[in-house]
Write a protein that holds these residues in place. Sequence first.
Motif, PDB file in Angstrom:
ATOM      1  N   GLU A  59      23.489 -44.501 -40.571  1.00 11.72           N
ATOM      2  CA  GLU A  59      22.347 -45.229 -40.011  1.00 11.72           C
ATOM      3  C   GLU A  59      21.022 -44.668 -40.523  1.00 11.72           C
ATOM      4  OE1 GLU A  59      20.783 -47.112 -35.809  1.00 11.72           O
ATOM      5  OE2 GLU A  59      21.674 -45.156 -35.776  1.00 11.72           O
ATOM      6  N   PRO A  60      20.034 -45.476 -40.881  1.00  8.60           N
ATOM      7  CA  PRO A  60      20.116 -46.935 -40.865  1.00  8.60           C
ATOM      8  C   PRO A  60      20.631 -47.562 -42.171  1.00  8.60           C
ATOM      9  CG  PRO A  60      17.843 -46.197 -41.162  1.00  8.60           C
ATOM     10  CD  PRO A  60      18.673 -44.964 -41.048  1.00  8.60           C
ATOM     11  N   THR A  61      20.344 -46.975 -43.317  1.00  9.36           N
ATOM     12  CA  THR A  61      20.622 -47.706 -44.564  1.00  9.36           C
ATOM     13  C   THR A  61      21.408 -46.864 -45.579  1.00  9.36           C
ATOM     14  OG1 THR A  61      18.472 -47.017 -45.452  1.00  9.36           O
ATOM     15  CG2 THR A  61      18.552 -49.162 -44.358  1.00  9.36           C
ATOM     16  N   GLU A  62      22.348 -46.077 -45.088  1.00  6.48           N
ATOM     17  CA  GLU A  62      23.041 -45.200 -46.038  1.00  6.48           C
ATOM     18  C   GLU A  62      24.524 -45.486 -46.212  1.00  6.48           C
ATOM     19  OE1 GLU A  62      20.700 -43.544 -43.891  1.00  6.48           O
ATOM     20  OE2 GLU A  62      19.252 -43.792 -45.512  1.00  6.48           O
ATOM     21  N   GLN A 102      13.382 -46.023 -41.286  1.00  7.91           N
ATOM     22  CA  GLN A 102      13.604 -44.688 -40.703  1.00  7.91           C
ATOM     23  C   GLN A 102      12.471 -44.313 -39.753  1.00  7.91           C
ATOM     24  OE1 GLN A 102      14.231 -41.939 -43.995  1.00  7.91           O
ATOM     25  NE2 GLN A 102      16.331 -41.724 -43.265  1.00  7.91           N
ATOM     26  N   GLU A 103      11.272 -44.691 -40.125  1.00 12.55           N
ATOM     27  CA  GLU A 103      10.127 -44.344 -39.272  1.00 12.55           C
ATOM     28  C   GLU A 103      10.182 -45.025 -37.907  1.00 12.55           C
ATOM     29  OE1 GLU A 103       6.989 -45.134 -42.388  1.00 12.55           O
ATOM     30  OE2 GLU A 103       6.136 -43.371 -41.432  1.00 12.55           O
ATOM     31  N   MET A 104      10.961 -46.095 -37.824  1.00 17.27           N
ATOM     32  CA  MET A 104      11.083 -46.787 -36.529  1.00 17.27           C
ATOM     33  C   MET A 104      11.829 -45.939 -35.494  1.00 17.27           C
ATOM     34  SD  MET A 104       9.580 -49.653 -36.423  1.00 17.27           S
ATOM     35  CE  MET A 104      10.328 -50.481 -35.025  1.00 17.27           C
ATOM     36  N   PHE A 105      12.587 -44.959 -35.970  1.00 19.10           N
ATOM     37  CA  PHE A 105      13.322 -44.104 -35.023  1.00 19.10           C
ATOM     38  C   PHE A 105      12.348 -43.054 -34.500  1.00 19.10           C
ATOM     39  CE2 PHE A 105      16.501 -46.188 -37.446  1.00 19.10           C
ATOM     40  CZ  PHE A 105      17.599 -46.310 -36.600  1.00 19.10           C
ATOM     41  N   ASP A 106      11.505 -43.464 -33.609  1.00 21.35           N
ATOM     42  CA  ASP A 106      10.475 -42.549 -33.112  1.00 21.35           C
ATOM     43  C   ASP A 106      10.340 -42.663 -31.601  1.00 21.35           C
ATOM     44  OD1 ASP A 106       9.164 -44.908 -32.640  1.00 21.35           O
ATOM     45  OD2 ASP A 106       7.330 -44.375 -33.707  1.00 21.35           O
ATOM     46  N   ALA A 107       9.396 -41.897 -31.072  1.00 24.67           N
ATOM     47  CA  ALA A 107       9.234 -41.833 -29.616  1.00 24.67           C
ATOM     48  C   ALA A 107       8.948 -43.205 -29.015  1.00 24.67           C
ATOM     49  CB  ALA A 107       8.117 -40.861 -29.282  1.00 24.67           C
ATOM     50  N   VAL A 108       8.270 -44.061 -29.763  1.00 22.36           N
ATOM     51  CA  VAL A 108       7.938 -45.373 -29.206  1.00 22.36           C
ATOM     52  C   VAL A 108       9.228 -46.175 -28.973  1.00 22.36           C
ATOM     53  CG1 VAL A 108       6.747 -47.554 -29.656  1.00 22.36           C
ATOM     54  CG2 VAL A 108       5.595 -45.387 -30.118  1.00 22.36           C
ATOM     55  N   SER A 109      10.097 -46.250 -29.985  1.00 25.69           N
ATOM     56  CA  SER A 109      11.348 -46.997 -29.812  1.00 25.69           C
ATOM     57  C   SER A 109      12.224 -46.372 -28.730  1.00 25.69           C
ATOM     58  CB  SER A 109      12.149 -47.024 -31.117  1.00 25.69           C
ATOM     59  OG  SER A 109      11.405 -47.649 -32.132  1.00 25.69           O
ATOM     60  N   TYR A 110      12.356 -45.063 -28.756  1.00 24.31           N
ATOM     61  CA  TYR A 110      13.260 -44.393 -27.820  1.00 24.31           C
ATOM     62  C   TYR A 110      12.646 -44.325 -26.423  1.00 24.31           C
ATOM     63  CZ  TYR A 110      16.432 -42.465 -31.387  1.00 24.31           C
ATOM     64  OH  TYR A 110      17.367 -42.308 -32.376  1.00 24.31           O
ATOM     65  N   SER A 166      12.295 -39.328 -42.736  1.00 21.34           N
ATOM     66  CA  SER A 166      13.369 -38.753 -41.918  1.00 21.34           C
ATOM     67  C   SER A 166      12.771 -37.995 -40.734  1.00 21.34           C
ATOM     68  CB  SER A 166      14.221 -37.806 -42.761  1.00 21.34           C
ATOM     69  OG  SER A 166      13.438 -36.708 -43.199  1.00 21.34           O
ATOM     70  N   PHE A 167      13.603 -37.824 -39.702  1.00 18.90           N
ATOM     71  CA  PHE A 167      13.225 -37.017 -38.538  1.00 18.90           C
ATOM     72  C   PHE A 167      12.670 -35.676 -38.999  1.00 18.90           C
ATOM     73  CE2 PHE A 167      16.239 -38.253 -34.756  1.00 18.90           C
ATOM     74  CZ  PHE A 167      15.297 -39.159 -34.334  1.00 18.90           C
ATOM     75  N   ALA A 168      13.443 -35.037 -39.904  1.00 18.96           N
ATOM     76  CA  ALA A 168      13.125 -33.669 -40.304  1.00 18.96           C
ATOM     77  C   ALA A 168      11.747 -33.592 -40.963  1.00 18.96           C
ATOM     78  CB  ALA A 168      14.197 -33.146 -41.248  1.00 18.96           C
ATOM     79  N   LEU A 169      11.503 -34.481 -41.904  1.00 20.51           N
ATOM     80  CA  LEU A 169      10.235 -34.402 -42.623  1.00 20.51           C
ATOM     81  C   LEU A 169       9.059 -34.697 -41.689  1.00 20.51           C
ATOM     82  CD1 LEU A 169       9.690 -33.663 -45.561  1.00 20.51           C
ATOM     83  CD2 LEU A 169       9.108 -36.018 -45.951  1.00 20.51           C
ATOM     84  N   ARG A 170       9.249 -35.672 -40.814  1.00 23.26           N
ATOM     85  CA  ARG A 170       8.174 -35.991 -39.870  1.00 23.26           C
ATOM     86  C   ARG A 170       7.931 -34.819 -38.927  1.00 23.26           C
ATOM     87  NH1 ARG A 170       9.934 -41.005 -36.970  1.00 23.26           N
ATOM     88  NH2 ARG A 170      11.976 -40.707 -37.917  1.00 23.26           N
ATOM     89  N   MET A 171       9.001 -34.153 -38.550  1.00 24.38           N
ATOM     90  CA  MET A 171       8.865 -33.005 -37.660  1.00 24.38           C
ATOM     91  C   MET A 171       8.153 -31.869 -38.382  1.00 24.38           C
ATOM     92  SD  MET A 171      11.905 -31.154 -35.702  1.00 24.38           S
ATOM     93  CE  MET A 171      11.721 -29.725 -34.689  1.00 24.38           C
ATOM     94  N   ILE A 172       8.454 -31.700 -39.662  1.00 26.08           N
ATOM     95  CA  ILE A 172       7.788 -30.643 -40.432  1.00 26.08           C
ATOM     96  C   ILE A 172       6.295 -30.942 -40.511  1.00 26.08           C
ATOM     97  CG2 ILE A 172       7.566 -29.671 -42.767  1.00 26.08           C
ATOM     98  CD1 ILE A 172      10.650 -29.909 -42.978  1.00 26.08           C
TER      99      ILE A 172
END
Length: 954
Positions: free
Chosen positions: A194-197, A441-449, A885-891
């Motif tokens: 998920e999502p496109t792999e 990938q950016e859609m998997f964020d605090a707003v969606s969740y 990705s989660f990781a890069l955004r978190m970094i």
Amino acid sequence: MVNSCRKLNCSIYIGFYCSAIILPLICICSQFSQPTIDQFTKDPGAFPVATNGELFPWRELRLPTVVIPLHYDLFIHPNLTSLDFVASEKIEVLVRDATQFIILHSNGLEIMNATLQSEEDLRYRKPGKKLTVLSYPTHQQIALLVPEKLRADLRYSVAIDFQAKLADGFEGFYKSTYRTLGGETRTIAVTDFEPTEARMAFPCFDEPLFKANFSIKIRRESRHIALSNMPKIKTVEVDGGLLEDHFGTTVKMSTYLVAYIVCDFNSVSGTASSGVKVSVYASPDKWSQTHYALEASLKLLDFYEKYFDIQYPLPKLDLVAIPDFASGAMENWGLITYRETSLLFDPKTSSTSDKLWITEVIAHELAHQWFGNLVTMEWWNDIWLNEGFATYMELISVNATYPELQFDDDFMNTCFEVIKKDSLNSSHPISNQAETPTQIQEMFDAVSYKKGACILNMLKDFLSEGKFKTGIIHYLKKFSYRNAKNDDLWNSLSNSCLESDFTSGGFCYSDSKTTSNTLSFLGENVEIKEMMTTWTLQKGIPLVVVKQEGGSLRLRQERFLNGVFREDPEWGPLQERYLWHIPLTYATSSSNEIHKHFLKSKTDTLDLPETTSWVKFNVDSNGYYIVHYEGHGWDQLITLLNQNHTLLRPKDRIGLIHDAFQLVSAGRLTLDKALDLTRYLQRETSIPALLKGLEYLELFYHTTDRRNISDITENLKHYILQYFKPVIDMQSWSDEGSVWDRTLRSVLLKLACYLNHTPCIQKATELFSQWVESSGKLNIPTDVLKIVYSVGAQTTAGWNYLLEQYGLSLSAAEKNKILYALSTSKHQEKLMKLIELGMEGKVIKTQDLAALLHAIARNPKGQQLAWNFVKENWTHLLKKFDLGSFALRMIISGTTSHFSSKDELQEVKLFFESLKDQGVHLEIFQIVLETISKNIRWLEKNLSTLRNWLLISI
Ligand code: BES
Ligand code: ZN
């Protein structure tokens, strides 16, 4: 990426060169947004160029819908020694309209052969016709060109042979390694799509709408096992002593939910009430940590089957702890994969918050088996239908199955966390356009969740739990094995009311005059869809301004903006066209009743009994809005809290603390008012409320400490230790008490030790020495483990010993605590060493690098170091983590969003701009810049108030 075909700007030469090849295709391109003859001849340059130089017959990112997949027969043979796999597939497709090509997703796969058989070919066992394969990597697509056009309404079988290396990262079909107790490193192969792999593992129609059945076969060595979505039906021996597992055919599902694993793991199993076999897998030495997850997943599966009144449709459910995992967990149907810390509970080292997290993650992924797997959003723009629901269902299911975890009291924090982001202008609506893999990938964020979950909770509170539940069951049943969009949900929620009782109270259809989607609420008509689109299609959060004027209350709604003040020129334009339909609730001094009011205009008026001395809106903080009390409103509430805070419910007290400090950030309330409001906390008995107040004081401490504003930092420290002394002194160094008792202990002792409170440091030092003397064998209470390690990490000997233990520990929960402790060192060379180890990815796994950088950046001695590292090693980081990705955004956010000076803002801006010049656009950049500006603003506005308030308070 989206426009890359335009950028290519094919020269006329290519246009001519290609035309001979393309011409036969042109005539068949008629409907379904296929390229037309006109498009090709008029503007050949508008079509992309495939890797072999020919024109690629499809230019959209999304696949055409003329050919749809029905069934995949997938054979995979991974080699865990050479770290690659060979594979083949047969996809049965249905052609809906005549075409001469089939477009599929494929990313990084070497395609050796592709053939096509018609039904007739299959019937008469005729060999497949060879297909020409064109590849357009920019869109991760391949085109299969057929010699004769495919006819509408017929089925065909497409066979493809392909191979690839097992991926190095965390996506597609990738390798993961773990260390055994004996020090051996072993490799497993696992998928994460998920999502496109999915397209990295097999050519497929990799969009959620293309649901199909999957029959999977996996070849393996006898020392391994293979797992997939469905149970194994049989194992056959094949040449070379290899074994081939054949799995049952899946139900209809999207590609992103397909999963398979080849490993040597062990499992524990149990049976749910419905007969579903549930197993939890982990690497052999971690098997003993799987028991809690089994208990929790059995309970939760039972709960969901009853709650949804829909059976889990597969015969088995496996939960697997994967040593290298990008996110927290992934809901693959029947084969859920987890990061080890999200599944494994080690009684010796897992704390109460670890247990809560594991329960939460299991509850979340199990909820997806219905919300997401059974009913899937049509497109990624509505990922909140998956993630918001799964997050909301955590609350419902954990409350029901583990009431002792008191999860209910934590849910407000879910909403508070997203409010921080959603009150910035850089936020986005819950349903947001997303086309490229990075945008998706950016859609998997605090707003969606989180916002997704919070608005569902608000709607449930508005409709009543029963009505809401009926509605979502209706939705799940109606759209089973299909896809849905927002409107489908709103219709189901409205209609559910129709189908249930018409007569019970004010919430259902009152008479035939109302339209089918309208509820009658307190004499007003409420359109669920109209109401909910104000929450899903509009970004941001409303501020409800309340002013008591004699016997009436004047109400006004605005858009709440953090860091933008009403006097700023941009405030006005940022308010334009925002309007929410807000289901308000309020309590007053006059009665115990919870009042309701539906606010769907900018302003409104409510009548109150004359005797009302205070009003509190947003009862139990169930609504997604912030409330400001103009006039004497806040003073009345502060007096009330000081006189008898128990007249307000605990969640209302928490809500007041939260809203007050948010209003300070928005320039609507002075900081000393908000701080005054927390003075009652000395008498507060609700732990979550106490923690909320403490959280803000701690935040201010860290902010001033980072900026070296030493007088305020010292005074804040003094104030916190003095003010909370009675409760700090009460804490034992044990694991006793309720979940909230234990959480309070962890938070308070961590803070006390951080602030160098002598008794705390002494006790932690003593425990650490005992632990070292016992060679790491002593059991330290799990809730204080992190604190003990952190104090221990302050000496070089302690730090080195911890690093050694980190390498040896078989508990992911313990390793996390050690890594955090190591990151609190004041020695920059030690922090740098950690980063180097994280980059190397051996002792500290790459999966933990983002959290490590985040932790180091929170350490005042590490903040600059972490940020400089990110700037200087950006390209290396990009090799490890996907953009978006989660990781890069978190970094990015972890190393920058605490900055609070103009210089820092400028520096971050320059860096982001340099990336933009390289074509990197990320939403997180804007969020970070806005966050830093907000921090700067906060300090400018509030620093002297904070200084003065402390002077009179200590
Ligand atoms: N579906 C997601 C996993 C995922 C995340 C896929 C991001 C693609 C991009 C999964 O259900 C999930 O939400 N996992 C969470 C844990 C959950 C308890 C919030 C995660 O990974 O953090
Ligand atoms: Zn999820």
